[in-house]
Design an enzyme around this catalytic site. Structure first.
Site, mmCIF file in Angstrom:
data_model
loop_
_atom_site.group_PDB
_atom_site.id
_atom_site.type_symbol
_atom_site.label_atom_id
_atom_site.label_comp_id
_atom_site.label_asym_id
_atom_site.label_seq_id
_atom_site.Cartn_x
_atom_site.Cartn_y
_atom_site.Cartn_z
ATOM 1 N N TYR A 45 46.173 56.272 58.910
ATOM 2 C CA TYR A 45 45.951 54.834 58.854
ATOM 3 C C TYR A 45 46.170 54.227 57.475
ATOM 4 C CZ TYR A 45 43.877 55.904 63.315
ATOM 5 O OH TYR A 45 43.678 56.362 64.586
ATOM 6 N N ASP A 165 35.921 61.619 63.514
ATOM 7 C CA ASP A 165 37.180 62.194 63.009
ATOM 8 C C ASP A 165 36.859 63.232 61.932
ATOM 9 O OD1 ASP A 165 39.897 62.600 62.905
ATOM 10 O OD2 ASP A 165 40.355 60.786 61.765
ATOM 11 N N ASP A 183 36.479 58.806 55.146
ATOM 12 C CA ASP A 183 37.312 58.279 56.227
ATOM 13 C C ASP A 183 36.505 57.878 57.468
ATOM 14 O OD1 ASP A 183 39.248 57.469 57.910
ATOM 15 O OD2 ASP A 183 40.425 59.323 57.847
HETATM 16 P P1 ADP Z 1 43.307 57.958 56.890
HETATM 17 O O1 ADP Z 1 42.251 57.086 57.470
HETATM 18 O O2 ADP Z 1 44.649 57.341 56.953
HETATM 19 O O3 ADP Z 1 43.279 59.343 57.459
HETATM 20 P P2 ADP Z 1 41.940 58.973 54.524
HETATM 21 O O4 ADP Z 1 40.806 58.107 54.075
HETATM 22 O O5 ADP Z 1 41.578 60.179 55.304
HETATM 23 O O6 ADP Z 1 43.002 58.069 55.314
HETATM 24 O O7 ADP Z 1 42.803 59.372 53.242
HETATM 25 C C1 ADP Z 1 44.005 60.122 53.383
HETATM 26 C C2 ADP Z 1 44.040 61.245 52.359
HETATM 27 O O8 ADP Z 1 44.006 60.695 51.036
HETATM 28 C C3 ADP Z 1 42.841 62.201 52.410
HETATM 29 O O9 ADP Z 1 43.057 63.250 53.331
HETATM 30 C C4 ADP Z 1 42.772 62.705 50.991
HETATM 31 O O10 ADP Z 1 43.688 63.774 50.811
HETATM 32 C C5 ADP Z 1 43.256 61.519 50.168
HETATM 33 N N1 ADP Z 1 42.114 60.728 49.657
HETATM 34 C C6 ADP Z 1 41.481 59.748 50.332
HETATM 35 N N2 ADP Z 1 40.505 59.201 49.601
HETATM 36 C C7 ADP Z 1 40.514 59.857 48.417
HETATM 37 C C8 ADP Z 1 39.714 59.761 47.211
HETATM 38 N N3 ADP Z 1 38.728 58.871 47.110
HETATM 39 N N4 ADP Z 1 39.983 60.616 46.200
HETATM 40 C C9 ADP Z 1 40.985 61.510 46.312
HETATM 41 N N5 ADP Z 1 41.771 61.647 47.399
HETATM 42 C C10 ADP Z 1 41.541 60.835 48.451
HETATM 43 MG MG MG Z 2 41.833 60.723 57.240
HETATM 44 MG MG MG Z 3 40.973 57.432 59.078
#
Ligand code: ADP
Ligand code: MG
Ligand code: MG
Length: 361
Positions: A45, A165, A183
């Site tokens: 996302y 999730d 997430d």
């Molecule tokens: P989505 O909802 O699209 O799955 P995520 O919030 O899971 O998005 O973020 C995608 C990826 O980005 C994570 O799997 C992680 O590897 C990286 N990531 C997300 N937030 C952080 C953060 N605060 N610090 C470091 N890496 C992050």
């Molecule tokens: Mg994610």
């Molecule tokens: Mg997500």
């Protein structure tokens, strides 16, 4: 060849500058965040970049307008009372909406930057010792138990929330290797003014979300118990937690004495590869009731290995109601952490005397 290389490098630089410029311009709204164009993660996302806020390193998750609902949901979960006070929930800083150069809205969430990224990335390049492994899993479980709990503190009310999730890509790792749950784009309030109460049209939306690899058998089989939605969605989270334990402890050096630690694998990667389909997962997990195999080195029935395998099996039980609650899983992880692998794995003679732990579900 040199000409081609020059063109390629020039293209990379131009794209980088373009992204950097785009991010910097748009982010002026979020106080003084400046964002370098360094991409640190990409999910289904959002796209995550590294940035700076008041000289502090932050992460900026960018959602396109197509993923607005996911953004609104994640922001509303992060804004729940008491959530940000918990040590095992990712730390949220701010959220904002803005327009892209071509006038479309996009959305961003600013949060703490976790230098090791997600758990699955960390484990794919590092092995962990027993106490670190226990601490990582305990932290995740503690975060989930907290999320699942309805709380009233003074005039603050935190509803019970299902994550929906739980995967090793949605756990982030701090510099000290402690872990946080992140997430919340698909998370759902289970109690309070807007509890889940599915009507026909919502049934699909409520049951079939998450990452296919980590979907519980009742979700894959379309047999989620929607009469008790609160319990059912918590049980779905705990199933995925069991798979997460398997992925993590398989990288624990002390659990493979005298041999090489196996390469990191996602749950079911050996069986279904990198992109399992819903149908493949349905057959393997719901119909054949298959679960990740324990390594040969875990065949030995020492106290530690027995407790560890039992904990995983009690999380991913086919019967959702027989699964541990996140709170019980947290207790188990505490008990596991207290066991020394050295004595428990290698000294069988003491196991019958030591095995006095009584588990409650
Ligand atoms: P989505 O909802 O699209 O799955 P995520 O919030 O899971 O998005 O973020 C995608 C990826 O980005 C994570 O799997 C992680 O590897 C990286 N990531 C997300 N937030 C952080 C953060 N605060 N610090 C470091 N890496 C992050
Ligand atoms: Mg994610
Ligand atoms: Mg997500």
């Amino acid at each position: 060849l040199i000409a081609l290389l020059t063109v390629a490098i020039a293209a990379v630089v131009i794209i980088a500058l373009f992204l950097g410029h785009r991010m910097m311009r748009g982010l002026a709204d979020v106080g003084s965040v400046s964002v370098c164009w360094q991409l640190i993660g990409r999910g289904r996302y959002g796209t995550v970049f590294r940035g700076c806020l008041h000289e502090r390193c932050v992460a900026v998750k960018l959602f396109s307008s197509a993923n607005r609902q996911n953004y609104v949901n994640e922001r509303s979960i992060y804004s729940l009372p008491l959530l940000q006070q918990h040590d095992n929930i990712a730390h949220f800083l701010s959220a904002d909406e803005r327009k892209t150069a071509d006038g479309r809205p996009e959305f961003l969430i600013v949060m703490d930057f976790y230098p090791h990224g997600c758990l699955s990335r960390y484990l794919s390049v590092h092995t962990v010792d027993w106490s670190t492994c226990c601490r990582m899993n305990h932290g995740v479980t503690r975060g989930l138990a907290f999320l699942h709990t309805e709380l009233n503190r003074g005039d603050q009310y935190k509803p019970a929330v299902a994550h929906r999730d739980v995967t090793s890509r949605n756990i982030l790792v701090r510099a000290d290797l402690s872990c946080v749950l992140a997430d919340f784009g698909l998370s759902m309030r289970l109690t309070g003014s807007r509890p889940c109460c599915p009507v026909d049209n919502d049934t699909m939306a409520i049951s079939e979300v998450g990452t296919v690899r980590y979907m519980a058998p009742e979700v894959l089989g379309g047999a989620l118990n929607l009469r008790d939605c609160e319990a059912a969605l918590k049980q779905v989270d705990v199933y995925a937690l069991g798979l997460l334990y398997w992925e993590t402890f398989r990288r624990c050096s002390e659990l493979f004495p005298g041999e090489a630690v196996p390469e990191y694998q996602l749950a079911f990667q050996a069986e279904l590869g990198n992109h399992p389909s819903f149908e493949e997962m349905q057959i393997l997990v719901a119909r054949e009731k298959f679960r990740p195999r324990f390594p040969e080195a875990w065949k030995e029935n020492s106290l530690v290995l027995r407790s560890l395998k039992e904990t995983m099996e009690d999380c991913w039980d086919q019967d959702a109601e027989a699964r541990l609650t996140a709170q019980c899983a947290e207790e188990r992880l505490c008990e596991l952490a207290l066991l020394s692998t050295h004595t428990a794995i290698q000294n069988h003679s003491t196991q019958s005397q030591v095995y006095t732990l009584q588990y409650t579900t």
